[in-house]
Design a protein around this motif. Sequence first.
Motif, short mmCIF file in Angstrom:
data_model
loop_
_atom_site.label_atom_id
_atom_site.label_comp_id
_atom_site.label_asym_id
_atom_site.label_seq_id
_atom_site.Cartn_x
_atom_site.Cartn_y
_atom_site.Cartn_z
N GLU A 341 40.81 3.12 28.15
CA GLU A 341 41.03 2.53 26.84
C GLU A 341 42.30 1.66 26.84
N ILE A 342 43.33 2.14 27.50
CA ILE A 342 44.57 1.36 27.58
C ILE A 342 44.35 0.11 28.42
N PHE A 343 43.63 0.26 29.53
CA PHE A 343 43.35 -0.89 30.39
C PHE A 343 42.56 -1.95 29.62
N GLU A 344 41.53 -1.53 28.92
CA GLU A 344 40.68 -2.48 28.19
C GLU A 344 41.45 -3.20 27.09
N SER A 345 42.47 -2.57 26.53
CA SER A 345 43.27 -3.21 25.48
C SER A 345 44.25 -4.24 26.03
N GLU A 410 55.65 -9.81 20.72
CA GLU A 410 54.39 -10.54 20.74
C GLU A 410 53.22 -9.60 20.93
N GLY A 411 53.39 -8.62 21.83
CA GLY A 411 52.31 -7.69 22.11
C GLY A 411 51.95 -6.81 20.94
N LEU A 412 52.94 -6.43 20.17
CA LEU A 412 52.71 -5.52 19.04
C LEU A 412 51.98 -6.20 17.89
N LYS A 413 51.83 -7.52 17.95
CA LYS A 413 51.05 -8.22 16.93
C LYS A 413 49.56 -7.90 17.05
N ASP A 414 49.17 -7.40 18.22
CA ASP A 414 47.78 -6.99 18.45
C ASP A 414 47.66 -5.50 18.17
N PRO A 415 46.97 -5.10 17.09
CA PRO A 415 46.88 -3.68 16.74
C PRO A 415 46.31 -2.81 17.86
N LYS A 417 46.76 -3.11 21.00
CA LYS A 417 47.83 -2.82 21.96
C LYS A 417 48.88 -1.92 21.31
N ALA A 418 49.26 -2.27 20.07
CA ALA A 418 50.35 -1.57 19.39
C ALA A 418 50.08 -0.07 19.26
N GLU A 419 48.84 0.30 19.00
CA GLU A 419 48.53 1.72 18.79
C GLU A 419 48.66 2.55 20.06
N LYS A 420 48.68 1.89 21.21
CA LYS A 420 48.76 2.61 22.48
C LYS A 420 50.19 2.96 22.87
N ILE A 421 51.19 2.37 22.21
CA ILE A 421 52.58 2.46 22.67
C ILE A 421 53.40 3.37 21.77
N ASP A 422 54.16 4.26 22.41
CA ASP A 422 55.12 5.09 21.68
C ASP A 422 56.45 4.33 21.67
#
Length: 480
Positions: A341-345, A410-415, A417-422
């Motif tokens: 799931e992380i890879f696909e994001s 920039e990356g966190l603008k994509d939900p 991607k953002a949901e995967k990161i602590d």
Amino acid sequence: MASFSSYQEGPIELKGKKYPAKKHALNVAKHFLTKKSSSSRSVFFVSGEAPLPIPYCDQTYPFRQNRYFYYLTGCNIPSAHVLFDLITNKLTLFLPEIDYDDVMWSGMPMSLKKAKEVFDVDEVLYESKILKKLEDYSLDKREIYSTCYKNYKESFKKFLIADDKEFLWSLDESRMIKDDYEIALMRHAAKITDNSHLAVMSALPIEKNEGHIHAEFVYHSIRQGSKFQSYDPICCSGPNCSTLHYVKNDEDLGQRKSVLIDAGAEWSNYSCDVTRCFPIDGKWSKEHREIYDTVLDMQKQAFAQIKPGVLWDDIHILAHKILIKHFLRMGIFKSQFTENEIFESAASVIFFPHGLGHLLGMDTHDVGGLPNYEDPNPMLRYLRIRRPLQEGMVVTDEPGVYFSPFLVEEGLKDPKKAEKIDLEIMQKYYEIGGVRIEDDILVTKDGAENLTGITSDADEISKIVLDGISKGRDYFHCVV
């Protein structure tokens, strides 16, 4: 370490041998003749670089020889030209006429006789003979292929077919595969680079800012006979290590924890490209060591995959998957998401935004990689090699992990991607900036050979830095 003088003399195995210009010309012809539209009656004509004047000044920019010209001649003389006849396989080098007004300033240039002894060509003539040659070929309905028009005299241009795609492809395919002579030059550049990186790691007591690191590397390269760098060294510390091609090289090290130096010496126009990272005080912090071990694992597993026939895309993707495993273990990626799931994001692209490596040769980012910078896949867009590996290629293996506020924002603008990161855990790594480990790899018949000798072992690096600091207390009495 061998003495500086032994490196200044060049590769021992090449003594008495000429740069294989004729072989290279035949390589280009072989590739060229595989194209349906090409003709064995063709002629190749390439001009070398001329000194480029600086506007409003009587000086010139630093000279850098045209790499296509050098590949066909091994000649570093400015304003020279080369011609190769595909019917006769005759390779002719043309030297500029003697400028007697310049002799008192620069001395007598190389004579035609001496040039014939030095270079692997069939004849050497002065530039004044070129126009008649081109006219004769034109009258004989021979097509004359050249590179761009920038350096060509107006009187030559009407005879030339410039920047033909098949001719350029033939040059690039030929340059991409290195012969034994070229590999020997690159091994030599790598030895000089290894020594210079070791010197930087060992001299922390006299390196108080990024400029000192830059100076230390270049000083030791020049001492070994490498007067030019393959590219402008990247010397950064702390958060600056998150900038991929950092150019300032001038900030104080201060209380920062980390250093990244990406620098390579050049030998006879052939490049080396090596990156090393180390803790400024010789002691890895928990976070710095975690990221370093992540990148080293990415690099080692990538190296294990390098062999003829393997698609570079696949090795690059493997590096991303290894990063994801480590980030899950560290908690930077949230454990409720699977590796797939992380890879696909493509969340890993935030931290590893560039390609795994590139071809290396006379250019640092050498020709023949067939990159696709329009690729819609962000994981592959900046990958500089998009083809299967072949024996004789030299590639860089250089994964990296970066904590760049710009890239994260920039990356966190994509939900997705953002949901995967602590974010709370990730922010602990900002002060490191980034880690990149880069070695130069020769693709061999059955696998790969690392041309780089400077250690990448974290414990060995720590010992080198600490030994330098310890000795510095006793021996370094001059702090610049």
